[in-house]
Design a protein around this motif. Structure first.
Motif, PDB file in Angstrom:
ATOM      1  N   ARG A 197       1.463   6.375  -2.183  1.00 42.70           N
ATOM      2  CA  ARG A 197       1.222   6.974  -3.361  1.00 42.70           C
ATOM      3  C   ARG A 197       0.351   6.339  -4.681  1.00 42.70           C
ATOM      4  O   ARG A 197      -0.694   7.158  -4.747  1.00 42.70           O
ATOM      5  N   LEU A 198       0.891   5.686  -4.821  1.00 40.03           N
ATOM      6  CA  LEU A 198       0.674   4.514  -5.835  1.00 40.03           C
ATOM      7  C   LEU A 198      -0.455   3.859  -5.445  1.00 40.03           C
ATOM      8  O   LEU A 198      -1.152   4.276  -6.994  1.00 40.03           O
ATOM      9  N   THR A 199      -1.266   3.628  -4.223  1.00 43.47           N
ATOM     10  CA  THR A 199      -2.311   2.717  -4.254  1.00 43.47           C
ATOM     11  C   THR A 199      -2.810   4.082  -4.178  1.00 43.47           C
ATOM     12  O   THR A 199      -4.318   3.944  -5.033  1.00 43.47           O
ATOM     13  N   GLN A 200      -2.855   5.065  -3.312  1.00 45.64           N
ATOM     14  CA  GLN A 200      -3.553   5.889  -3.495  1.00 45.64           C
ATOM     15  C   GLN A 200      -4.728   6.625  -4.614  1.00 45.64           C
ATOM     16  O   GLN A 200      -5.840   6.704  -4.623  1.00 45.64           O
ATOM     17  N   ALA A 201      -3.033   6.544  -5.556  1.00 42.14           N
ATOM     18  CA  ALA A 201      -3.604   7.324  -6.671  1.00 42.14           C
ATOM     19  C   ALA A 201      -5.153   6.625  -7.443  1.00 42.14           C
ATOM     20  O   ALA A 201      -5.356   7.642  -8.403  1.00 42.14           O
ATOM     21  N   ARG A 202      -4.826   5.193  -7.570  1.00 44.20           N
ATOM     22  CA  ARG A 202      -5.745   4.196  -8.394  1.00 44.20           C
ATOM     23  C   ARG A 202      -6.915   3.663  -7.521  1.00 44.20           C
ATOM     24  O   ARG A 202      -7.220   2.773  -7.936  1.00 44.20           O
ATOM     25  N   GLY A 203      -6.925   4.311  -6.427  1.00 44.64           N
ATOM     26  CA  GLY A 203      -8.421   3.847  -5.651  1.00 44.64           C
ATOM     27  C   GLY A 203      -7.980   2.344  -5.389  1.00 44.64           C
ATOM     28  O   GLY A 203      -9.054   1.838  -5.175  1.00 44.64           O
ATOM     29  N   VAL A 204      -6.684   1.938  -5.421  1.00 42.15           N
ATOM     30  CA  VAL A 204      -6.322   0.632  -4.317  1.00 42.15           C
ATOM     31  C   VAL A 204      -6.460   0.721  -2.464  1.00 42.15           C
ATOM     32  O   VAL A 204      -5.336   1.735  -2.025  1.00 42.15           O
ATOM     33  N   LEU A 205      -6.650   0.005  -2.126  1.00 39.01           N
ATOM     34  CA  LEU A 205      -7.102  -0.192  -1.030  1.00 39.01           C
ATOM     35  C   LEU A 205      -5.221  -0.740  -0.101  1.00 39.01           C
ATOM     36  O   LEU A 205      -5.216  -1.310  -0.682  1.00 39.01           O
ATOM     37  N   LEU A 206      -4.722  -0.119   0.852  1.00 41.83           N
ATOM     38  CA  LEU A 206      -3.404  -0.758   0.945  1.00 41.83           C
ATOM     39  C   LEU A 206      -3.701  -1.208   2.461  1.00 41.83           C
ATOM     40  O   LEU A 206      -4.208  -0.210   3.997  1.00 41.83           O
ATOM     41  N   PHE A 207      -3.665  -2.630   3.096  1.00 47.88           N
ATOM     42  CA  PHE A 207      -3.585  -3.077   4.124  1.00 47.88           C
ATOM     43  C   PHE A 207      -2.075  -3.710   4.715  1.00 47.88           C
ATOM     44  O   PHE A 207      -1.973  -4.181   4.059  1.00 47.88           O
ATOM     45  N   CYS A 208      -2.387  -2.874   6.336  1.00 50.09           N
ATOM     46  CA  CYS A 208      -1.180  -2.766   6.163  1.00 50.09           C
ATOM     47  C   CYS A 208      -0.740  -3.146   7.691  1.00 50.09           C
ATOM     48  O   CYS A 208      -1.208  -2.574   8.826  1.00 50.09           O
ATOM     49  N   ASP A 209      -0.378  -4.732   7.742  1.00 53.33           N
ATOM     50  CA  ASP A 209      -0.511  -5.727   8.686  1.00 53.33           C
ATOM     51  C   ASP A 209       0.326  -4.749  10.111  1.00 53.33           C
ATOM     52  O   ASP A 209       2.290  -5.212   9.447  1.00 53.33           O
ATOM     53  N   GLU A 210       1.148  -4.214  10.400  1.00 50.42           N
ATOM     54  CA  GLU A 210       1.992  -3.427  11.625  1.00 50.42           C
ATOM     55  C   GLU A 210       1.937  -3.775  12.810  1.00 50.42           C
ATOM     56  O   GLU A 210       2.351  -3.457  13.867  1.00 50.42           O
ATOM     57  N   VAL A 211       1.428  -5.341  12.893  1.00 50.83           N
ATOM     58  CA  VAL A 211       1.544  -5.932  14.737  1.00 50.83           C
ATOM     59  C   VAL A 211       2.759  -6.056  15.176  1.00 50.83           C
ATOM     60  O   VAL A 211       3.157  -6.119  16.417  1.00 50.83           O
ATOM     61  N   TYR A 212       4.047  -5.642  14.494  1.00 52.59           N
ATOM     62  CA  TYR A 212       5.053  -5.972  14.801  1.00 52.59           C
ATOM     63  C   TYR A 212       6.088  -4.191  14.738  1.00 52.59           C
ATOM     64  O   TYR A 212       7.030  -3.723  14.858  1.00 52.59           O
ATOM     65  N   ARG A 213       4.593  -3.437  14.529  1.00 52.55           N
ATOM     66  CA  ARG A 213       5.424  -1.965  15.200  1.00 52.55           C
ATOM     67  C   ARG A 213       5.856  -1.480  16.197  1.00 52.55           C
ATOM     68  O   ARG A 213       4.665  -1.854  17.800  1.00 52.55           O
ATOM     69  N   GLY A 214       7.020  -0.616  16.350  1.00 53.41           N
ATOM     70  CA  GLY A 214       7.260  -0.016  17.577  1.00 53.41           C
ATOM     71  C   GLY A 214       8.426  -0.769  18.512  1.00 53.41           C
ATOM     72  O   GLY A 214       9.227  -1.438  19.220  1.00 53.41           O
ATOM     73  N   LEU A 215       8.918  -2.387  17.054  1.00 53.21           N
ATOM     74  CA  LEU A 215       9.688  -2.790  17.731  1.00 53.21           C
ATOM     75  C   LEU A 215      11.003  -2.585  16.174  1.00 53.21           C
ATOM     76  O   LEU A 215      11.236  -3.661  16.327  1.00 53.21           O
TER      77      LEU A 215
END
Ligand SMILES: Cc1ncc(COP(=O)(O)O)c(C=O)c1O
Length: 370
Positions: free
Chosen positions: A176-194
């Motif tokens: 919410r915080l980043t979107q409201a300010r038009g900031v990109l959020l880079f989510c490194d999710e390479v361990y997602r699923g663990l």
């Protein structure tokens, strides 16, 4: 652009293929081509017919379709396949950032996530994980760090090297915080699923927020680092096109045999990840006992997800400790100096031979007067 040496890779290069026990790897137990081909009755015959011409720059359409199933809102044309997560990080940073942009980066962390923005002339503010809070990130601190010039926030959860998993409430607030300010959020999710508790798995950033970019790979959760298949999933069309254009200057397209095997693996993704989660659960039980017995020498915040943790050596100097361990017992640990210069070390527990390596570390601590 000048890039300093990647400290973690240079340290690995010294021992990775000579030390008999790697107790710091972040990727889970790998598999052979034969094991993957055995997942489907006709896979071996299809693999033999795999055509070795150039492939589509975006990634094979059928592979992108398989990857898109990992998300709830992503269509195959919103997936861009790269040679590993590392190439995707490289081109995301080049496509998204300009000199002078302000970038906030989860720290300590994987070096390219902070080094690339620095090399591009960005103003980088570290977003410091606090060991005393189980390596948690403070959202108030993030909010206070945001500036009118902030272009991107870089997050990695589940996190390398600490095993930190952000809570769903914090992740929603960050989006919410980043979107409201038009900031990109880079989510490194390479361990997602663990995640050790499936209920704690976060939604992918790209499914929550149109300004988020999700990074995935087959290396970690699925134990298929040798395929070198990673990807970006995002609704950001313009950014997607820019990354695609830039990719023509590195790999152009991906390896056809790797794309075939990646697609096959993803069709059986839950089974592949499930085996690695079982290895991790077994190893974590041994680690609980190990750290209890060595509490006077070592401190650790038990991770909530992933295949790595970042314990601290309470007495002695970490580089000398790691050097003596690898030369005396053949066990490789990664000193915290390759991350943030601290007296921590990265411990990896996604491999089947971890118990043997841990026994050797145990013996080493015993000899050293543990
Ligand atoms: C957080 C993080 N991002 C990206 C990567 C790069 O992944 P790959 O080696 O599959 O390109 C790694 C690898 O260690 C990592 O830990």
């Amino acid at each position: 652009m000048t890039l300093p040496p990647f400290k973690l890779e240079r340290y690995f290069a010294r021992y990775e293929f000579s030390a008999p026990y790697l107790l710091c790897s972040s990727d889970c137990e790998a598999r052979s081509v034969a094991e993957l081909l055995a997942l489907e009755p006709d896979a071996a015959a299809r693999f033999e017919r795999c055509w070795l011409g150039y492939t589509e720059s975006l990634g094979a359409p059928t592979l992108r379709e398989e990857i898109s199933r990992l998300y709830t809102t992503i269509r195959p044309e919103e997936v861009l396949v790269f040679s590993g997560a590392e190439e995707a990080i490289f081109w995301f940073m080049h496509a998204a950032l300009q000199p002078g942009d302000h970038v906030i980066v989860h720290s300590p962390g994987y070096q390219s996530l902070s080094e690339l923005p620095l090399s591009l002339g960005c103003d980088v503010t570290p977003w410091l994980a606090r060991e005393e809070n189980g390596w948690a990130l403070d959202l108030d601190q993030l909010e206070a760090s945001l500036r009118p010039t902030t272009r991107a926030v870089i997050l990695n959860t589940p996190h390398n090297p600490t095993g930190y998993l952000m809570s769903a409430a914090d992740f929603a607030r960050l989006n919410r915080l980043t979107q409201a300010r038009g900031v990109l959020l880079f989510c490194d999710e390479v361990y997602r699923g663990l995640e050790y508790q499936e209920a704690e798995r976060l939604p992918a950033g790209c499914d929550l927020n149109p300004l988020a970019v999700s990074l995935g790979v087959l290396s970690k959760t699925y134990g298929l680092a040798g395929l070198r298949i990673g990807w970006i999933a995002t609704h950001q069309r313009e950014l997607y096109q820019r990354m695609l254009t830039l990719k023509d200057y590195t790999t152009i397209c991906n390896s056809a045999p790797s794309e075939f095997l990646a697609e096959l693996a993803l069709r059986h993704g839950p089974a592949l990840a499930g085996r690695n989660l079982a290895i991790i659960a077994h190893n974590l039980a041994l680690l609980d006992d190990f750290f209890l017995r060595h509490a006077a020498r070592l401190a650790w915040a038990r991770p909530r997800a992933g295949s790595v943790a970042f314990p601290r050596l309470l007495q002695g100097e970490i580089e000398a400790f790691c050097h003596d361990l690898v030369t005396q017992q053949g066990v490789m640990l990664l000193p915290g100096t390759v991350f943030d210069g601290s007296n921590h070390f990265r411990l990896g527990f996604g491999r089947k031979n971890m118990p043997e390596a841990l026994n050797r570390l145990d013996a080493f601590l015993g000899q050293a007067g543990g």
